[in-house]
Design an enzyme around this catalytic site. Structure first.
Site, short mmCIF file in Angstrom:
data_model
loop_
_atom_site.label_atom_id
_atom_site.label_comp_id
_atom_site.label_asym_id
_atom_site.label_seq_id
_atom_site.Cartn_x
_atom_site.Cartn_y
_atom_site.Cartn_z
N ASP A 143 22.03 -77.12 -16.66
CA ASP A 143 23.26 -76.43 -16.32
C ASP A 143 23.04 -74.92 -16.36
O ASP A 143 22.00 -74.44 -16.76
CB ASP A 143 24.43 -76.87 -17.22
CG ASP A 143 24.27 -76.45 -18.66
OD1 ASP A 143 23.38 -75.64 -18.97
OD2 ASP A 143 25.05 -76.93 -19.50
N ALA A 144 24.05 -74.18 -15.91
CA ALA A 144 23.84 -72.75 -15.64
C ALA A 144 23.35 -71.97 -16.85
O ALA A 144 22.48 -71.12 -16.75
CB ALA A 144 25.13 -72.14 -15.10
#
Lengths: 363, 287
Positions: free
Chosen positions: B54-55
């Site tokens: 994820d980011a």
């Protein structure tokens, strides 16, 4: 039935609550009787409104007093109260009442004034009457503060009610003079309605006007054109409201200047139209403020954020993040962003490129 | 040279994803960089992503290009474990278990010691060990299965919730602590939640400040390409270097034998492939 000559001057005190314009009108109306009745009072109907105050103040010094109107019935006590409390500021209802009563009584007055003997300030008055004389200090012709004029200016009173901080405005004499001269109903109200139309809420008007009091000197048509220009550039109504709120001086700028600024940011930062719009909505001060710091750091703004961040974190890890020009081993912002990686590692960070890469893999 | 090289570009390679970058943007950037070499000939290039990050997370991210995308599926089906370093911060709790989330609670942490933390980690590992065996659907009555279980080589070869095959504390200096986690079928959010739960177990609170993948299957930090290396030459070299390993690995996971050879990996991982696959297929009652 005839009014005592002494009572007439007391009536004048009650008109102190009226606005400038009304006062001027009043003096015009009573020029004739004033000339005959009050020696000290040289009525000059051509006097300007602010001068009016000046003279007004001086003349009423001796002649102002409470007016016990013997002919009015229950209104007399009201009149007393209102006249006595005339020193309290911004009593619109009171002033209205006195206006009503006074205007009513002034009709009666006019008829009876001819019959009254001329009143002289040298005339002796009784002790009770002397005590009842309430003499306000005269309004100064020029002052450093608006406090002296607030009591007498409906404009200023209404602005204070809106939440405008007059102490900030009085620091700018031209603005203060402008506000004193403006009529609330005619000029200021139009401006306020326009601002509300743009999208500024009631409770935000005060803060806005405190910062940008110069907006009253702008032409309403120009302002409307500028708002229309922003709409034409696809700024929504909410966007424009937010921009004007954050940067109160925005609408003082001509369409040409706004256009130039928008173009500048779009070109220099190589942004799309939509991104420029987003940027300006979030930071409208870019349009109003100075462009010097932006131009100086143009390279930094055109560098990717991650690059600056990575280099800074590396320097911090090594303990070499010195950005204070006064101290040794200072690293300028320019050097931080513009030089290529290898030179950055060797010269600035005094480390190898491999170390930098190893560090990057720990982030 | 460019277009020829591009048409022959097939295989798997690893990049190092920096924090703050969405995996999709990373994939697009890599695709763009590769296409820059010989623009007009190729409109699109098939670049696939393996296990996503994820980011806010960072670390090893496996990409496949061309035919390599098929190998991504094979890698997924091998159910290999992954290594993470997870940083935690004692003293506060937030709604999304991250440091920058909305603050929910603040607590003291003076009572937390290294011993307490180690004890809790051991408990976690023990409970997950049990779950590992359960989800593997293994008939433990066989001798081989028993031996493998003893050596801790079992893992589920089908879908399961996050399972932690190993967890230990590398560094403890309150309020900061650093964990090394070996897991499978995980998401980064679950790892952050794990930090939060460790905080609760310690009778305090904790948030996660960093999730960083150090190994995905057999791709490690050393072979991961940094942002500056996302170009044709580096990627070609990386693929070339990884190919033999990939081939060996996937062959092993397909082969039915009880191969107990362990793969070299940093530290103390115990993810060997191969034997579990056959055992996992047995639908005996898991015990």
């Amino acid at each position: 039935m005839a009014l005592s000559a002494q009572q007439i001057p007391r009536w004048f005190n009650s008109v102190k609550l009226r606005s400038l314009i009304n006062a001027a009108q009043l003096t015009k109306r009573f020029t004739r009787p004033a000339r005959t009745l009050l020696h000290g009072f040289s009525a000059q109907p051509q006097i300007s409104s602010d001068n009016c105050f000046l003279q007004w103040g001086f003349k009423t010094y001796r002649t102002s007093s409470l007016w016990n109107s013997s002919q009015s019935t229950s209104s007399s006590s009201q009149e007393n109260n209102s006249a006595q409390s005339s020193l309290l500021p911004s009593m619109n209802e009171q002033s209205q009442k006195t206006q009503n009563i006074s205007s009513f009584d002034s009709e009666l007055f006019l008829e009876e004034l001819d019959e009254l003997p001329p009143l002289s300030p040298m005339q002796p008055i009784s002790e009770e009457e002397a005590i009842q004389i309430i003499a306000d200090p005269p309004l100064p012709p020029a002052s450093f503060t608006l406090r002296d004029y607030v009591d007498h200016s409906e404009t200023l009173q209404k602005l204070v009610l809106l939440g405008v901080d007059l102490s900030k405005i009085e620091k700018h004499p031209e603005a203060a003079n402008l506000l004193l001269r403006l009529d609330f109903e005619k000029d200021i109200k139009q401006m306020l309605l326009f601002l509300k139309d743009v999208g500024i809420e009631d409770n935000q008007l005060g803060a806005f006007l405190t910062k940008n009091h110069a907006i009253f000197s702008e032409d309403l048509e120009n302002l409307k054109t500028r708002v229309a220009y922003l709409h034409s550039k696809n700024f929504s109504k909410a966007d424009v409201a937010q921009m004007v709120r954050k940067a109160p001086f925005l609408l003082n700028f001509s369409v040409e200047r706004l256009d130039n600024r928008l173009g500048f940011f779009q070109k220099e930062l190589e942004l799309s139209v939509k991104k420029t719009r987003d940027l300006v909505v979030r930071l409208p001060r870019l349009l109003t403020g100075s462009l010097e710091p932006v131009k100086e750091n143009m390279k930094v703004f055109n560098t990717r954020l991650f690059k600056v961040k990575e280099r800074h974190l590396f320097l911090t890890y090594l303990g070499r993040a010195q950005y204070d020009p006064a101290k040794p081993n200072y690293i300028s912002l320019d050097k931080l962003v513009s030089i290529p990686d290898e030179i950055f590692c060797e010269e600035i960070a005094k480390a190898s490129v491999q170390d930098f890469e190893k560090f990057l893999k720990t982030l | 040279m460019g277009s020829a090289g591009l048409s022959r570009l097939h295989g798997l390679f690893a990049v190092y994803k920096p924090p703050g970058l969405k995996w999709k943007h990373l994939r697009d950037t890599v695709e763009l960089q590769l296409l820059k070499v010989c623009g007009p000939a190729f409109a699109h290039l098939k670049v696939g992503v393996g296990h996503r990050l994820d980011a806010q997370a960072s670390g090893v991210l496996v990409l496949g290009v061309g035919h390599g995308c098929r190998l991504l599926t094979d890698m997924y089906n091998a159910h290999l474990t992954k290594d993470y370093t997870v940083r935690g911060l004692l003293g506060k709790a937030t709604d999304d278990f991250r440091e920058d989330g909305r603050l929910v609670e603040k607590t003291t942490y003076d009572h937390v010691t290294r011993e307490k933390l180690d004890r809790i980690l051991a408990v976690i590992q023990g409970s997950h060990q049990k779950a590992l065996v359960m989800y593997s659907n293994l008939d433990l009555k066989t001798q081989e299965a028993y031996e493998m279980a003893v050596r801790g080589l079992i893992r589920p070869m089908n879908k399961s919730p996050m399972l932690i095959t190993g967890i230990r504390c590398l560094y403890f200096a309150p309020p900061e602590f650093l964990l090394e986690v070996q897991c499978m079928h995980e998401t980064q959010k679950e790892l952050r939640k794990l930090v939060h739960e460790i905080g609760l177990e310690l009778k305090t609170t904790a948030v996660c400040t960093q999730v960083r993948r150090t190994r995905d299957g057999f791709f490690t930090l050393d072979s991961a390409l940094l942002r500056t290396q996302w170009d044709l030459t580096n990627i070609q070299d990386a693929i070339r270097a990884a190919t033999p390993q990939v081939a060996a690995e996937l062959e092993k996971s397909l082969s039915p034998g009880l191969d107990t050879k362990q793969l070299p990996s940093p530290g103390w991982s115990w993810d060997s492939q191969g034997p579990s696959s056959t055992l996992g297929l047995e639908r005996g009652a898991g015990q």
